[in-house]
Design an enzyme around this catalytic site. Structure first.
Site: not given
Length: 497
Positions: A275, A347, A349
């Site tokens: 990120k 991640e 899910r």
């Protein structure tokens, strides 16, 4: 903070609260205070634009003839429209006004509302509940704080002719507030304090409420084939865990449970798909879904709910390292289905895929509801006003919509469709973990649906609801505890004996 219910009397607390309805219609208690202060209340509400609208406040400092610091005159709006949600907002507004006033004791005079939806006891209990929810502050790490910013309120006395009944009603609301505050604490704690192992230890404390807690370690999850969940955490020095909470409150011991599943990514760097650095500190709240589940289980046990419920949370930390999952890796989920990992920042899910399969396979629940701060796309669609829900069952959706309206934790149903499902097909595995540029929240839900079989199921994406930069009427800025009251009310209205 201590909250008690008592009979009406002249105020002796530091601050005293009375009410008006729309068009400056004084309640009986307000009339008495107006008389005691030689008409001060009526004079004050004529100044400015005070009309008695919901939440409007006039503050009278050092009132004559009374040995108290201040009087608040608070608007309740139209008498016939005053419901539980509005009563809680009023309680929250009172607390927000007084929390750092320097006053320690508050008394609130609640009068009978003849045309209101609520009984006297309900009105008093919900005002008290709103005050308690808004009183929450997370300030454990401050070592230097000005007195003017420290919370001062330590006691609230709610004066009502229905004190005994209000106290009884408030008991359940208070236990639910315990769950909300626990969830807020968990979400607010930094990642070096709440990580998978320490989080599991905190959940174990729920055994004091009668909740049976199981903790699965990585070795046990490997034996179960949870390659999707374990792949997320493999780049972290912190071991991943799956925690199962059992609450058996139904008189029917063999009654199938309702099941709640939460995403517990205690810190999310994005993994190899890293990120941006700006704002990454907020990723400590990527376990907000799991906190809602833990808080809801706390609430159910605290009020001794007559239901069998299961809470399952997958606890992982998503970190970049030499052992981290790579974009392009293929993992095998517990279901046996294979997943191509296109983006390691999708991640949550993967965690939920194994947690959902484990829950439906082991417990055969009546229904499953999962909660997750899953997609930024959900915030693009709904902002921070609604959580998005996706489901294979219309009745479950209706129940959640109704519960959300009752406790002011609203949800909005989003579509599932085969056309969207095709977007998560992979060329080298059964599926991939992202669906492309469009419909990001929907394709995430379509992905999850592949792990629920025919069990009635709802996915709640709470990305915009778990953490807010602005305070609400019943929550300070920061962690909201969203989902706890929603799930508790959902159970209360539909599944208790």
């Amino acid at each position: 903070m201590n909250i008690k219910f008592c009979k009406k009397a002249l105020p002796t607390a530091d601050a005293h609260v009375v009410f008006t309805y729309a068009d400056r219609k004084l309640t009986e208690s307000a009339k008495k205070i107006d008389k005691e202060t030689d008409g001060l209340v009526k004079r004050a509400i004529k100044v400015g634009h005070f009309e008695g609208k919901l939440g409007q406040i006039v503050e009278l400092v050092a009132p004559v003839n009374l040995d108290i610091n201040r009087i608040l005159v608070v608007g309740l709006g139209a008498e016939a429209e005053l419901d539980a949600v509005k009563a809680e907002k009023v309680g929250g507004k009172i607390m927000a006004k007084l929390i750092s006033s320097g006053d320690e004791d508050i008394s609130i005079a609640v009068d009978s509302a003849k045309a209101a939806i609520l009984s006297d006891a309900e009105l008093a209990a919900h005002i008290a509940c709103g005050a308690r929810l808004r009183r929450y502050r997370f300030d454990k790490y401050f070592t230097k704080q000005p007195e003017s910013k420290k919370p001062s309120v330590i006691a609230v006395s709610v004066m009502t002719s229905a004190a005994t009944a209000a106290d009884k009603l408030f008991d359940d609301l208070d236990r639910v507030a315990d769950g909300v505050e626990f969830a807020r604490d968990l979400v607010t704690e930094p990642g070096n304090v709440v990580y998978p192992e320490s989080y599991a230890e905190k959940i174990k404390e729920l055994s004091e409420l009668g909740i049976d807690v199981e903790v699965l370690c990585e070795e046990e999850m490997e034996e179960l084939g949870m390659g999707a969940l374990l792949g997320v955490g493999q780049g972290s020095a912190c071991e991943s865990h799956l925690v199962i909470m059992h609450w058996n409150g139904s008189d029917k011991e063999d009654e199938a449970p309702v099941a709640f599943i939460g995403k517990g990514v205690t810190f999310d760097t994005g993994g190899i798909s890293l990120k941006p650095g700006a704002g990454m500190e907020d990723m400590k709240f990527d376990m907000g879904g799991s906190a809602a589940v833990v808080g809801a289980m706390t609430a159910l046990a605290g009020r001794n709910a007559k239901v069998n419920a299961i809470g399952v949370v997958g606890l992982v930390e998503n970190m970049p390292s030499s052992t981290a999952q790579r974009p392009g890796d293929v993992v095998v989920s517990m279901s046996g289905q294979t997943i191509e990992v296109i983006n390691t920042d999708a991640e949550g899910r993967l965690v939920l895929a194994d947690a959902l399969w484990y829950t439906q396979d082991r417990f055969k629940p009546k229904c499953m509801i999962d909660l997750a701060t899953l997609t930024g796309a959900m915030m693009v669609a709904l902002g921070q006003e609604y959580a998005g829900i996706f489901s294979n069952n219309d009745e479950l959706c209706d129940h959640l919509v109704n519960a959300g309206q009752t406790v002011d934790e609203p949800v909005w149903r989003m579509p599932l469709n085969k056309a969207y499902d095709k977007l998560v097909d992979s060329k080298i595995a059964d599926m991939r973990n992202i669906g492309g540029k469009y419909a990001g929240s929907i394709t995430a839900a379509q992905f999850l649906q592949r792990f629920v079989n025919d069990v009635p199921w709802v996915h709640i994406d709470i990305a915009g609801m778990a953490w807010k930069t602005e305070a609400s009427d019943v929550a300070d800025s920061g962690a909201t505890g969203y989902g706890v009251r929603l799930l508790d009310r959902f159970v209360h209205d539909n599944y208790e004996d």
